[in-house]
Scaffold this active site. Structure first.
Site, PDB file in Angstrom:
ATOM      1  N   CYS A  96     183.103  69.237 -30.783  1.00 48.78           N
ATOM      2  CA  CYS A  96     181.952  69.589 -29.942  1.00 48.78           C
ATOM      3  C   CYS A  96     182.092  68.991 -28.543  1.00 48.78           C
ATOM      4  O   CYS A  96     181.618  69.567 -27.577  1.00 48.78           O
ATOM      5  CB  CYS A  96     180.650  69.174 -30.607  1.00 48.78           C
ATOM      6  SG  CYS A  96     180.673  67.502 -31.225  1.00 48.78           S
ATOM      7  N   GLU A 125     172.947  67.829 -33.509  1.00 46.17           N
ATOM      8  CA  GLU A 125     174.158  67.681 -32.697  1.00 46.17           C
ATOM      9  C   GLU A 125     174.798  69.062 -32.626  1.00 46.17           C
ATOM     10  O   GLU A 125     175.455  69.487 -33.573  1.00 46.17           O
ATOM     11  CB  GLU A 125     175.146  66.702 -33.356  1.00 46.17           C
ATOM     12  CG  GLU A 125     174.617  65.306 -33.574  1.00 46.17           C
ATOM     13  CD  GLU A 125     174.553  64.491 -32.298  1.00 46.17           C
ATOM     14  OE1 GLU A 125     174.886  65.033 -31.220  1.00 46.17           O
ATOM     15  OE2 GLU A 125     174.164  63.319 -32.393  1.00 46.17           O
ATOM     16  N   GLU A 158     180.979  77.921 -25.890  1.00 46.32           N
ATOM     17  CA  GLU A 158     181.837  77.011 -26.648  1.00 46.32           C
ATOM     18  C   GLU A 158     182.880  77.845 -27.397  1.00 46.32           C
ATOM     19  O   GLU A 158     182.531  78.663 -28.245  1.00 46.32           O
ATOM     20  CB  GLU A 158     180.990  76.204 -27.637  1.00 46.32           C
ATOM     21  CG  GLU A 158     181.767  75.103 -28.303  1.00 46.32           C
ATOM     22  CD  GLU A 158     180.902  74.226 -29.186  1.00 46.32           C
ATOM     23  OE1 GLU A 158     180.108  74.762 -29.977  1.00 46.32           O
ATOM     24  OE2 GLU A 158     181.028  72.993 -29.075  1.00 46.32           O
ATOM     25  N   LYS A 160     175.095  68.304 -47.425  1.00 45.60           N
ATOM     26  CA  LYS A 160     175.662  69.651 -47.605  1.00 45.60           C
ATOM     27  C   LYS A 160     176.840  69.742 -46.639  1.00 45.60           C
ATOM     28  O   LYS A 160     176.677  69.988 -45.459  1.00 45.60           O
ATOM     29  CB  LYS A 160     174.606  70.701 -47.266  1.00 45.60           C
ATOM     30  CG  LYS A 160     174.758  72.030 -47.980  1.00 45.60           C
ATOM     31  CD  LYS A 160     176.103  72.684 -47.874  1.00 45.60           C
ATOM     32  CE  LYS A 160     176.232  73.618 -46.698  1.00 45.60           C
ATOM     33  NZ  LYS A 160     177.572  74.205 -46.534  1.00 45.60           N
TER      34      LYS A 160
END
Ligand code: NAP
Ligand code: MG
Length: 478
Positions: free
Chosen positions: A280, A246, A379, A171
């Site tokens: 990331c 992750e 983040e 996906k």
């Protein structure tokens, strides 16, 4: 109109519904993708199961190896086409998109080379017994991937799975999935049996959630935000299947007074500007020893001010961010930094001539006095770097570890003992000394600790994650 890939066939959603595809460079619609839902996911999972019970399940390790190597070459044969697709869909510079497609091919080369070199074990056991440990595929593996590196993430997640003989259902993210769709078409041409590779496009809360909770999957790998990662782990728990997560990161560069400034400055800038900070492992925090803070920041600012954001064709240092949602989010962080009293040291430039509706943000370098601002703990996923002075090694380790994340770390010093002490003190899954890497490094095990997730991708270790062992005990005495 782009199509999904289910059971070897390009296919629309059963409902016929579609979603618009926008180019981040101008904000305009230029294509559409199927809005897959639970029923489409169901078909994809059934096709994957049938592939395992059919031709794909009978591929020998050598056959899988050759197929993955051929696939890698096929991807490189389509390098220009895939580069254009990726650049337009994500907005990233053409050079960066080209590098991403090369890394995608490298994943299939690396894992194609490994597929026939995974050995089991013979375990010393009782007299007249043989005990074997054989490695087997998990079965149907689900892969939910993000929009920041669609092609690379497809390779990172599925190449080890396919090398080990699993059938995959992917996906990709609604915001960027066209390269993944095209690559799945090439996979059919190169000879993957129907059902070995399935792609279901759609919304995260529809197609993504249906896949994560589908009883027909044996494993799930997810890359993306923490909020969704937690939902994925909950869904995996309900089916008692393993998951690899992750999630985000908040990597800090630590620069000591004896660092090689000439090496550190461009590397640190690339580490936050690459992919417009939407990585990331982006090096989004910068800790500099207080004695050199002013001098180092002056040198950094001079280079940072030359950073340019532009369209893929302008081939600047970075592109726009992916969507209006991310554009607003990153700008909110920049405003919060100003409200928190952080100083803007300098900003890069948005090149003249970029389309008005594009999601461009000027790369921004902040300086902070302490670690309290959200800009240092959350983040941001944009081209925003925040610097902060530290006093000594203990302070640098404390600040490096002062977020919930633990994905990657970086240390700049020429002192070998200090390199080791820092490397051991920083809690993360990957640590760089006098260098920094994001994206590539197919050979290097990758993943996080703390809230950055768990499990490992890349390297040989991914082949263990994507397979299971079976112990076979045999009595051969009289
Ligand atoms: P996200 O929502 O976590 O999306 C990642 C993937 O999960 C996409 O394929 C998404 O599909 C899917 N998804 C969303 N909701 C889901 C659900 N309920 N069940 C199953 N799958 C679901 O990330 P995002 O919204 O794109 O970005 C938000 C933040 O996540 C970013 O600002 C950044 O901090 C972080 N992020 C991290 C990484 C990374 O590499 N670590 C990558 C991307 C984003 P759709 O997008 O199609 O809805
Ligand atoms: Mg797009």
């Amino acid at each position: 109109m782009a199509q999904m890939m289910i059971n070897g066939k390009s296919t629309p959603a059963l409902s016929g519904k579609t979603l618009d595809v926008l180019a981040p460079s101008d904000g305009l619609v230029y294509d559409s993708i199927p809005r897959g839902e639970a029923a489409d996911v169901d078909l994809a999972c059934s096709a994957a199961r049938a592939a395992l019970e059919g031709p794909w399940g009978r591929f020998s390790a050598l056959e899988r190896s050759r197929l993955l190597l051929n696939f890698s070459r096929k991807i490189l044969d389509h390098l220009d086409e895939l580069t254009d697709i990726e650049a337009r869909d994500t907005g990233k510079p053409l050079t960066a998109a080209r590098a991403d497609i090369t890394v995608l091919a490298r994943y299939f080369e690396y894992y194609g080379g490994a597929a026939d070199k995974i050995h089991g074990q013979v375990i010393p056991f009782l007299n007249d017994y043989s005990a074997l440990l054989v490695r087997e595929p998990l079965g149907v593996t689900a892969h939910i991937i993000p929009w920041n590196y669609p092609a690379q993430m497809f390779g990172r997640s599925t190449a080890p799975a396919l090398a080990m003989g699993n059938a995959v259902v992917v996906k990709p993210a609604e915001d960027a999935c066209l390269s993944v769709i095209r690559v799945a078409e090439l996979a059919q041409e190169v000879g993957f049996p129907p059902g070995a590779i399935n792609i279901v496009t759609g919304l995260g809360e529809e197609a993504g959630a249906s896949l994560a909770e589908h009883p027909g999957i044996d494993f799930i790998s997810f890359t993306g935000s923490n909020e969704v990662g937690i939902k994925i782990q909950q869904a995996a728990a309900l089916n008692a299947v393993k998951c690899v997560l992750e999630l985000g990161g908040k990597t800090a560069h630590v620069v000591f007074d004896d660092a090689n400034f000439e090496l550190a400055v461009p590397t640190i800038i690339k580490g936050i500007v690459q992919n417009t900070g939407q990585t990331c492992v982006a090096g989004s925090r910068l800790l500099v020893q207080k004695e050199i803070y002013t001098g180092f920041m002056a040198m950094l600012a001079e280079a940072f001010a030359k950073v340019r954001a532009g369209t893929p064709e302008m081939d600047a240092n970075c592109g726009p961010v992916i969507s209006e949602k991310q554009f607003r989010r990153v700008n909110r962080f920049i405003d919060a930094g100003i409200n928190d009293g952080l100083e803007i040291i300098c900003q890069g430039e948005i090149l003249p001539g970029v389309p008005e509706g594009g999601y461009f943000i000027a790369p921004t370098l902040f300086s902070a006095d302490d670690h309290s601002s959200d800009l240092l703990t959350q983040e941001i996923f944009g081209p925003v770097l925040v610097a902060l002075p530290f006093s000594d090694e203990a302070d640098a380790i404390r600040l490096s570890n002062a977020t919930d994340y633990g994905l990657q770390g970086a240390v700049w010093t020429e002192n070998g003992s200090r390199q080791q002490r820092m490397a051991r003190g920083i809690r993360c899954g990957q640590l760089y000394i006098n260098c920094f890497g994001a994206g590539g490094g197919v050979e290097l095990p990758f993943g996080g600790v703390k809230r950055s997730g768990h499990g490992r991708e890349k390297g040989f270790i991914a082949l263990e994650e994507l397979s299971t062992t079976k112990t076979i005990v045999q009595f051969y005495g009289a």
